[in-house]
Design an enzyme around this catalytic site. Structure first.
Site, PDB file in Angstrom:
ATOM      1  N   ASN A  94       0.862  -1.176   0.000  1.00 35.61           N
ATOM      2  CA  ASN A  94       0.000   0.000   0.000  1.00 35.61           C
ATOM      3  C   ASN A  94       0.903   1.231   0.000  1.00 35.61           C
ATOM      4  O   ASN A  94       1.500   1.561   1.020  1.00 35.61           O
ATOM      5  CB  ASN A  94      -0.902  -0.039   1.254  1.00 35.61           C
ATOM      6  N   GLY A 121       2.804   2.418  10.743  1.00 41.13           N
ATOM      7  CA  GLY A 121       3.742   3.527  10.594  1.00 41.13           C
ATOM      8  C   GLY A 121       4.478   3.891  11.880  1.00 41.13           C
ATOM      9  O   GLY A 121       5.126   4.922  11.968  1.00 41.13           O
ATOM     10  N   SER A 152       3.786  -1.997  10.190  1.00 36.94           N
ATOM     11  CA  SER A 152       5.240  -2.043  10.386  1.00 36.94           C
ATOM     12  C   SER A 152       5.853  -3.390  10.021  1.00 36.94           C
ATOM     13  O   SER A 152       6.775  -3.862  10.689  1.00 36.94           O
ATOM     14  CB  SER A 152       5.610  -1.659  11.830  1.00 36.94           C
ATOM     15  N   LYS A 163       0.067   4.243  -0.236  1.00 37.14           N
ATOM     16  CA  LYS A 163      -0.578   5.424   0.373  1.00 37.14           C
ATOM     17  C   LYS A 163      -0.338   6.640  -0.521  1.00 37.14           C
ATOM     18  O   LYS A 163      -0.288   6.493  -1.742  1.00 37.14           O
ATOM     19  CB  LYS A 163      -0.082   5.626   1.808  1.00 37.14           C
ATOM     20  N   GLU A 204      -6.868   4.512   7.876  1.00 36.26           N
ATOM     21  CA  GLU A 204      -6.701   5.941   7.571  1.00 36.26           C
ATOM     22  C   GLU A 204      -7.951   6.504   6.900  1.00 36.26           C
ATOM     23  O   GLU A 204      -8.274   7.678   7.068  1.00 36.26           O
ATOM     24  CB  GLU A 204      -5.440   6.131   6.709  1.00 36.26           C
ATOM     25  N   HIS A 212      -9.483   0.943   4.953  1.00 37.73           N
ATOM     26  CA  HIS A 212      -8.209   1.160   5.647  1.00 37.73           C
ATOM     27  C   HIS A 212      -8.431   2.093   6.838  1.00 37.73           C
ATOM     28  O   HIS A 212      -9.260   2.999   6.777  1.00 37.73           O
ATOM     29  CB  HIS A 212      -7.183   1.766   4.678  1.00 37.73           C
ATOM     30  N   GLU A 226      -4.914  -4.932  10.588  1.00 40.72           N
ATOM     31  CA  GLU A 226      -3.907  -3.890  10.783  1.00 40.72           C
ATOM     32  C   GLU A 226      -4.197  -3.150  12.089  1.00 40.72           C
ATOM     33  O   GLU A 226      -5.013  -2.227  12.109  1.00 40.72           O
ATOM     34  CB  GLU A 226      -3.941  -2.891   9.623  1.00 40.72           C
TER      35      GLU A 226
HETATM   36  P1  13P Z   1       3.253   0.476   7.578  1.00 40.98           P
HETATM   37  O1  13P Z   1       3.771  -0.800   7.025  1.00 40.98           O
HETATM   38  O2  13P Z   1       3.952   1.694   7.065  1.00 40.98           O
HETATM   39  O3  13P Z   1       3.143   0.432   9.083  1.00 40.98           O
HETATM   40  O4  13P Z   1       1.739   0.632   7.038  1.00 40.98           O
HETATM   41  C1  13P Z   1       0.855  -0.413   7.180  1.00 40.98           C
HETATM   42  C2  13P Z   1      -0.381  -0.101   6.424  1.00 40.98           C
HETATM   43  O5  13P Z   1      -1.167   0.741   6.822  1.00 40.98           O
HETATM   44  C3  13P Z   1      -0.628  -0.830   5.160  1.00 40.98           C
HETATM   45  O6  13P Z   1      -1.931  -0.617   4.708  1.00 40.98           O
END
Ligand code: 13P
Length: 276
Positions: A11, A173, A213, A13, A99, A97, A167
């Protein structure tokens, strides 16, 4: 043991210009073997879908989008329909997601309609669930995750085209990943809930990715868990060598812990065939 094929998705983002994305894909093509050990997808921002579709031509890498609208067409400024994503070369779309939930208020009915529309358009869905740190500390993890599954996934859906990504919000992150024990506990719970909705056989064939992560140095421990079928990778998917290494580890763990690599369910094979 159901024959689940491992599945690793990146992803991106809101990262990468066209030039940066081309560079990343060049690195990925060089780092990956021609025969991929698991299913692999990259999920770039919308503007990069079409050019990245060209970048993956001739490889087994697939394309995914990070969001979709639930209507087929209409006056929805700034939105894209599942059919548009499919036409741009997408095999998958990420829905729900954290976010999107956190910053754009997506939940419940909207997410169910998005999953329904995406499946109807022939896309595979990566449906994300996960608790916040406060919810985990308050021992609400299973209640929250169970609620997120129930709000969007219903028994009429083609389960074989749905991947669930667990997740934990506190691991995204932050560099702080769930322990393999924490991940396995929630993944097993998710599969039990999916069994209630879709039946045990369908649930046994569904892929459940871990996200938060994931890096080359923790990927083996996480993907070695029996109910962890791959990863949804954020930051590390922006580094070709790291993403390629995670894919390689996913293949190793799939073979080591889950017997021979499964052929996948019919829906998963259809997704594969769609791209040919
Ligand atoms: P990270 O791997 O940067 O923690 O992000 C995970 C994520 O949100 C994938 O959709």
């Amino acid at each position: 043991m159901a024959a689940r094929r491992g599945f690793v998705a990146g992803n991106w983002k809101m990262h990468n210009t066209l030039a940066e994305a081309r560079e990343l894909m060049k690195g990925l093509r060089e780092a990956l073997p021609k025969e991929l050990p698991v299913d692999v997808a990259v999920c770039p921002p919308f503007t990069l879908l079409y050019p990245m579709g060209r970048e993956i031509d001739g490889t087994a890498i697939k394309l995914g989008a990070q969001n979709t609208h639930f209507e087929a067409k209409g006056a929805f400024t700034g939105e894209l329909s599942p059919a548009m994503l499919k036409a741009a070369g997408c095999t998958y779309v990420i829905i729900g997601h954290s976010e999107r939930r956190q910053h754009f208020g997506e939940r419940g009915d909207v997410l169910r309609r998005k999953v329904t529309a995406a499946l109807a358009a022939g896309l595979g869905v990566i449906y994300c669930v996960g608790e916040t740190l406060g919810e985990r500390d308050a021992r609400m993890t299973m209640g929250v995750v169970g609620g997120q599954l129930n709000e969007a996934l219903v028994k009429e859906m083609d389960a074989s085209r749905v991947t669930v990504a667990y997740e934990p919000v506190w691991a995204i992150g932050t560099g702080r990943n769930a322990t393999p024990e924490q991940a396995q506990e929630v993944h097993a719970f998710i599969r039990s809930r999916l069994a209630l909705t879709f039946g045990p056989e369908a649930a046994g064939g569904m892929r459940i990715q871990y996200g938060g992560s994931v890096k080359p140095d923790n990927a083996a421990a996480l993907m070695g868990c029996p109910d962890v079928d791959g990863a949804l990778v954020g930051g590390a998917s922006l580094v070709a060598g790291d993403f390629a290494r995670i894919i390689e580890i996913a293949g190793t763990e799939a073979r080591r812990h889950k017997g021979t690599q499964g052929e996948g369910t019919k829906g998963q094979r259809d997704e594969e065939a769609d791209r040919r």
